[in-house]
Motif scaffolding. Structure first.
Motif, PDB file in Angstrom:
ATOM      1  N   ALA A  34       0.804  -1.196  -0.178  1.00 37.14           N
ATOM      2  CA  ALA A  34      -0.072  -0.063   0.006  1.00 37.14           C
ATOM      3  C   ALA A  34       0.982   1.316  -0.029  1.00 37.14           C
ATOM      4  O   ALA A  34       1.770   1.113   0.228  1.00 37.14           O
ATOM      5  CB  ALA A  34      -0.952   0.194   1.126  1.00 37.14           C
ATOM      6  N   ALA A  35       0.331   2.320  -0.334  1.00 35.96           N
ATOM      7  CA  ALA A  35       1.048   3.579  -0.564  1.00 35.96           C
ATOM      8  C   ALA A  35       1.235   4.080   1.171  1.00 35.96           C
ATOM      9  O   ALA A  35       2.287   4.865   1.270  1.00 35.96           O
ATOM     10  CB  ALA A  35       0.228   4.731  -1.156  1.00 35.96           C
ATOM     11  N   ALA A  36       0.151   3.827   1.931  1.00 38.26           N
ATOM     12  CA  ALA A  36       0.485   4.570   3.285  1.00 38.26           C
ATOM     13  C   ALA A  36      -0.539   3.571   4.176  1.00 38.26           C
ATOM     14  O   ALA A  36      -1.691   3.137   3.756  1.00 38.26           O
ATOM     15  CB  ALA A  36      -0.101   6.048   3.179  1.00 38.26           C
ATOM     16  N   ILE A  37      -0.110   3.910   5.423  1.00 36.94           N
ATOM     17  CA  ILE A  37      -0.973   2.911   6.562  1.00 36.94           C
ATOM     18  C   ILE A  37      -1.906   4.137   7.156  1.00 36.94           C
ATOM     19  O   ILE A  37      -1.363   5.401   7.456  1.00 36.94           O
ATOM     20  CB  ILE A  37      -0.022   2.491   7.559  1.00 36.94           C
ATOM     21  N   PRO A  38      -3.301   3.784   7.020  1.00 37.44           N
ATOM     22  CA  PRO A  38      -4.330   4.933   7.662  1.00 37.44           C
ATOM     23  C   PRO A  38      -3.990   5.285   9.159  1.00 37.44           C
ATOM     24  O   PRO A  38      -3.755   4.217  10.031  1.00 37.44           O
ATOM     25  CB  PRO A  38      -5.541   4.541   7.403  1.00 37.44           C
ATOM     26  N   PRO A  48      -9.567  -0.387  11.744  1.00 40.60           N
ATOM     27  CA  PRO A  48     -10.751  -0.722  10.673  1.00 40.60           C
ATOM     28  C   PRO A  48     -10.454  -0.335   9.133  1.00 40.60           C
ATOM     29  O   PRO A  48     -10.859  -1.089   8.341  1.00 40.60           O
ATOM     30  CB  PRO A  48     -12.000  -0.109  11.315  1.00 40.60           C
ATOM     31  N   GLU A  49      -9.832   0.970   9.124  1.00 41.76           N
ATOM     32  CA  GLU A  49      -9.473   1.379   7.833  1.00 41.76           C
ATOM     33  C   GLU A  49      -8.314   0.436   7.230  1.00 41.76           C
ATOM     34  O   GLU A  49      -8.411   0.313   6.298  1.00 41.76           O
ATOM     35  CB  GLU A  49      -9.026   2.730   7.880  1.00 41.76           C
ATOM     36  N   LEU A  50      -7.253   0.012   8.258  1.00 46.85           N
ATOM     37  CA  LEU A  50      -6.375  -0.921   7.645  1.00 46.85           C
ATOM     38  C   LEU A  50      -6.876  -2.372   7.348  1.00 46.85           C
ATOM     39  O   LEU A  50      -6.487  -2.524   6.029  1.00 46.85           O
ATOM     40  CB  LEU A  50      -5.416  -0.818   8.934  1.00 46.85           C
TER      41      LEU A  50
END
Length: 66
Positions: A34-38, A48-50
């Motif tokens: 992924a580009a970034a971790i929330p 939850p977003e991860l």
């Protein structure tokens, strides 16, 4: 699975072998890029977003190969 934000090239098979050797039964079975971790404003991971990130088109399944 595990979500990984690479800073350079990754040998996904080597990462899997390392994690399996260290974590044994709890090692991830899938690795997503992924580009970034929330994160929230305090810098904590938004779990939850991860979890949703691994299902989104922004995360790419890297290992095992599709």
């Amino acid at each position: 699975g595990a979500v990984v934000v690479p800073k350079g090239p990754i040998d996904w098979s080597a990462l899997d072998a390392f994690a399996s050797g260290r974590l044994e039964a709890i090692a991830p079975r899938r690795y997503y890029e992924a580009a970034a971790i929330p994160r929230n404003d305090m810098g904590k991971i938004r779990r939850p977003e991860l979890a949703a990130l691994a299902q989104s088109p922004d995360a790419t399944l890297r290992h095992p190969a599709q």
